[in-house]
Write an enzyme that holds these catalytic residues in place. Structure first.
Site, PDB file in Angstrom:
ATOM      1  N   SER A 161      -2.088   4.783   1.466  1.00 35.05           N
ATOM      2  CA  SER A 161      -1.345   4.558   2.714  1.00 35.05           C
ATOM      3  C   SER A 161      -0.633   5.823   3.164  1.00 35.05           C
ATOM      4  O   SER A 161      -0.301   6.697   2.357  1.00 35.05           O
ATOM      5  CB  SER A 161      -0.308   3.455   2.520  1.00 35.05           C
ATOM      6  OG  SER A 161      -0.905   2.252   2.125  1.00 35.05           O
TER       7      SER A 161
HETATM    8  N1  SAH Z   1      -0.735   0.901  -2.118  1.00 34.63           N
HETATM    9  C1  SAH Z   1      -2.017   1.548  -2.043  1.00 34.63           C
HETATM   10  C2  SAH Z   1      -2.791   1.069  -0.838  1.00 34.63           C
HETATM   11  C3  SAH Z   1      -4.229   1.058  -1.119  1.00 34.63           C
HETATM   12  S1  SAH Z   1      -5.246   0.338   0.132  1.00 34.63           S
HETATM   13  C4  SAH Z   1      -1.875   3.054  -1.987  1.00 34.63           C
HETATM   14  O1  SAH Z   1      -0.871   3.560  -1.473  1.00 34.63           O
HETATM   15  O2  SAH Z   1      -2.779   3.734  -2.455  1.00 34.63           O
HETATM   16  C5  SAH Z   1      -5.217  -1.372  -0.291  1.00 34.63           C
HETATM   17  C6  SAH Z   1      -5.698  -1.740  -1.671  1.00 34.63           C
HETATM   18  O3  SAH Z   1      -5.719  -3.161  -1.745  1.00 34.63           O
HETATM   19  C7  SAH Z   1      -7.099  -1.280  -2.034  1.00 34.63           C
HETATM   20  O4  SAH Z   1      -7.057  -0.560  -3.237  1.00 34.63           O
HETATM   21  C8  SAH Z   1      -7.885  -2.575  -2.184  1.00 34.63           C
HETATM   22  O5  SAH Z   1      -8.910  -2.523  -3.168  1.00 34.63           O
HETATM   23  C9  SAH Z   1      -6.788  -3.549  -2.575  1.00 34.63           C
HETATM   24  N2  SAH Z   1      -7.073  -4.960  -2.312  1.00 34.63           N
HETATM   25  C10 SAH Z   1      -7.760  -5.519  -1.282  1.00 34.63           C
HETATM   26  N3  SAH Z   1      -7.794  -6.857  -1.394  1.00 34.63           N
HETATM   27  C11 SAH Z   1      -7.109  -7.165  -2.545  1.00 34.63           C
HETATM   28  C12 SAH Z   1      -6.810  -8.388  -3.228  1.00 34.63           C
HETATM   29  N4  SAH Z   1      -7.219  -9.571  -2.781  1.00 34.63           N
HETATM   30  N5  SAH Z   1      -6.076  -8.317  -4.357  1.00 34.63           N
HETATM   31  C13 SAH Z   1      -5.656  -7.135  -4.867  1.00 34.63           C
HETATM   32  N6  SAH Z   1      -5.918  -5.946  -4.264  1.00 34.63           N
HETATM   33  C14 SAH Z   1      -6.649  -5.961  -3.127  1.00 34.63           C
END
Ligand code: SAH
Length: 215
Positions: free
Chosen positions: A66
């Site tokens: 993000s």
């Molecule tokens: N907080 C992270 C954001 C990553 S993007 C950062 O700053 O890097 C969002 C993430 O949510 C991805 O890694 C994706 O694989 C995960 N995601 C999507 N659906 C999900 C679910 N149902 N349960 C857990 N994680 C999920």
């Protein structure tokens, strides 16, 4: 290529933290966390030079780390207090987790993508970041065994607000979640009573989608 922390990156973090302050991040603890967490270590070394621009960057499996403003903004809405129990859905690169860890919170975090789960587990050990639990699973289910939580932070775009997550909030607890399909509205839900919830919204954002089930 091994990239470590150094004065150049520290200097850039300070500038980034000041930029976020101008954009409305007023909580000094969060500004301090941004100044201290080495974001360049949470991305591909080839992108390290871009780590302290205020923008989202690609990570493994078509996911994104993000934007720093978004991480700081969601954390500010969560307004966590020392030692609180926080559930994070969507660990991804682990950067948001690290920003919360710096604030001395008890973190439970879930990631559904196995590659990311493996990479980020290793990174956490290397950087000595110790969530209470890091789970490979589907965040739509939350973690009922460890509930209730003081706060829940969802870092993927959610088409609807998952009922199971609402039920895992303490009374007085809050959930920060981007709600919507194409674009998302940053939403803060406070559990004001056993069955009563208060909803507030904070503008448009763009997240990768929250998907069901593990992969
Ligand atoms: N907080 C992270 C954001 C990553 S993007 C950062 O700053 O890097 C969002 C993430 O949510 C991805 O890694 C994706 O694989 C995960 N995601 C999507 N659906 C999900 C679910 N149902 N349960 C857990 N994680 C999920």
């Amino acid at each position: 290529m091994i990239v470590e922390d150094n004065f150049k990156f520290q200097g850039r973090r300070k500038i980034l933290a000041e930029e976020l302050q101008k954009k409305g991040i007023v909580n000094p603890l969060i500004v301090d966390s941004i100044k201290n967490v080495p974001r360049h270590l949470f991305i591909d070394p080839g992108l390290a030079e871009q780590a302290y621009l205020d923008k989202a960057l690609p990570i493994e499996n078509n996911q994104t780390i993000s934007q720093p403003f978004t991480v700081a903004f969601q954390t500010q809405l969560l307004d966590p207090k020392l030692g609180e129990k926080i559930l994070e859905v969507g660990t991804g690169s682990g950067y948001q987790t690290a920003v919360l860890y710096y604030l001395k919170l008890n973190i439970f975090t879930i990631e559904r993508n196995h590659n990311l789960f493996r990479t980020t587990s290793k990174l956490f050990s290397k950087l000595n970041i110790r969530p209470k639990k890091f789970v490979y699973g589907d965040g739509y289910n939350g973690l009922s065994d460890n509930s209730p939580f003081d706060g829940i932070i969802v870092t993927a775009g959610c088409p609807v607000i998952p009922k199971k997550l609402l039920s895992q909030l303490k009374i007085g607890g809050k959930m920060i979640i981007p709600v919507g399909k194409e674009t998302q509205i940053m939403t803060k839900i406070t559990r004001v009573g056993k069955t009563e919830f208060k909803k507030e919204t904070f503008g448009n954002f763009k997240f990768v989608p929250m998907l069901e089930k593990k992969n």
